[in-house]
Design a protein around this motif. Structure first.
Motif, PDB file in Angstrom:
ATOM      1  N   LYS B  15      -4.592  23.808  -0.286  1.00  5.60           N
ATOM      2  CA  LYS B  15      -3.677  22.685  -0.094  1.00  5.60           C
ATOM      3  C   LYS B  15      -4.478  21.428   0.231  1.00  5.60           C
ATOM      4  N   GLY B  16      -4.134  20.340  -0.446  1.00  6.02           N
ATOM      5  CA  GLY B  16      -4.825  19.075  -0.243  1.00  6.02           C
ATOM      6  C   GLY B  16      -6.010  18.866  -1.170  1.00  6.02           C
ATOM      7  N   GLY B  17      -6.400  19.911  -1.866  1.00  5.59           N
ATOM      8  CA  GLY B  17      -7.538  19.813  -2.781  1.00  5.59           C
ATOM      9  C   GLY B  17      -7.152  19.225  -4.132  1.00  5.59           C
ATOM     10  N   ILE B  18      -8.139  19.104  -4.995  1.00  5.62           N
ATOM     11  CA  ILE B  18      -7.913  18.571  -6.342  1.00  5.62           C
ATOM     12  C   ILE B  18      -7.937  19.728  -7.342  1.00  5.62           C
ATOM     13  N   SER B  19      -6.897  19.794  -8.157  1.00  9.28           N
ATOM     14  CA  SER B  19      -6.852  20.803  -9.229  1.00  9.28           C
ATOM     15  C   SER B  19      -7.228  20.115 -10.531  1.00  9.28           C
ATOM     16  N   ILE B  20      -8.127  20.729 -11.280  1.00 10.74           N
ATOM     17  CA  ILE B  20      -8.565  20.146 -12.554  1.00 10.74           C
ATOM     18  C   ILE B  20      -8.430  21.183 -13.651  1.00 10.74           C
ATOM     19  N   ILE B  21      -7.701  20.822 -14.687  1.00  8.91           N
ATOM     20  CA  ILE B  21      -7.491  21.705 -15.842  1.00  8.91           C
ATOM     21  C   ILE B  21      -7.961  20.954 -17.083  1.00  8.91           C
ATOM     22  N   ASN B  22      -8.716  21.637 -17.913  1.00  8.61           N
ATOM     23  CA  ASN B  22      -9.341  20.994 -19.060  1.00  8.61           C
ATOM     24  C   ASN B  22      -8.806  21.525 -20.386  1.00  8.61           C
TER      25      ASN B  22
END
Lengths: 111, 112
Positions: B15-22
């Motif tokens: 929670k609070g982090g950055i999610s990155i999908i490519n």
């Protein structure tokens, strides 16, 4: 908020039987689509429909499949003789222009 | 040439982090790239979309970054929340065609 409605939510059928999946697109939309999603796999395009005719179809959409807009509100997908590999989630979508809005899907289980 | 490759297949973020999908594509004719969010038992819902004449588009906590030369685009979810836990699909569309070509999906789980 307008939405695409699909019925039934789950359809169980025997192999070789005909099924009809029903969709009510958003009322002012002109373009209609069917996609399917085999469990755990990506969403795949089946067919698009505009002005009462198929505008585009994929190689998946063979002679066993047909689509119809029988009245001013419904859009149906018929599978004439179901196979085990037709088991999937089928999504109807509609669009006014480019943005496609999806229904919640019909899970088809072929036994 | 019609494929859209998506990674990772699954992602766990605090929670609070950055999610990155490519996502990556091959067909340079694609001109519309939407991202869809799908919750269990629901249909895909449009989250955000971009065209290749723009390098970045931001809507709230969601940002698409687009690299035309690399033929890649990515979804960034800032300040990820447990309510963001869902499957995310990228897609692409060519002009003159109606169909979306979807990526394989990323199952995101945001831990509380």
């Amino acid at each position: 908020e307008p939405e695409v409605t699909q019925t039934p939510s789950h359809q169980v059928t025997q192999m070789g039987q005909e099924v009809i999946l029903r969709c009510v697109p958003i009322s002012n939309h002109l373009y209609f689509y069917w996609y399917r999603q085999i469990l755990g796999q990506k969403v795949e395009f089946l067919v698009s429909f505009y002005n009462n005719e198929i505008s585009e179809k994929s190689e998946i959409f063979d002679d066993q499949f047909s689509v119809e807009r029988p009245d001013g509100s419904n859009f149906t997908l018929k599978i004439r003789s179901t196979k085990l590999e037709d088991s999937a989630m089928y999504f109807c979508a509609s669009s006014e222009e480019q943005i496609q809005y999806f229904g919640a899907g019909t899970r088809l289980s072929v036994l | 040439q019609q494929q859209v490759k998506q990674s990772p297949q699954s992602l766990i973020v605090q929670k609070g982090g950055i999610s990155i999908i490519n996502c990556a594509y091959e067909n340079t004719a694609f001109d519309y790239f939407p991202w869809y969010q799908q919750f269990p038992g629901k249909g895909p819902a449009l989250l955000i979309a971009i065209r290749p004449d723009v390098s970045e588009k931001k809507e709230g906590r969601f940002t698409i970054s687009f690299n035309k030369s690399a033929k890649q685009f990515s979804l960034h979810i800032m300040d990820s929340q447990p309510g963001d836990s869902a499957t995310y699909f990228c897609a692409a569309q060519r002009p003159g065609t109606y169909k979306y070509i979807f990526g394989t999906g990323t199952r995101l789980k945001v831990l509380a």
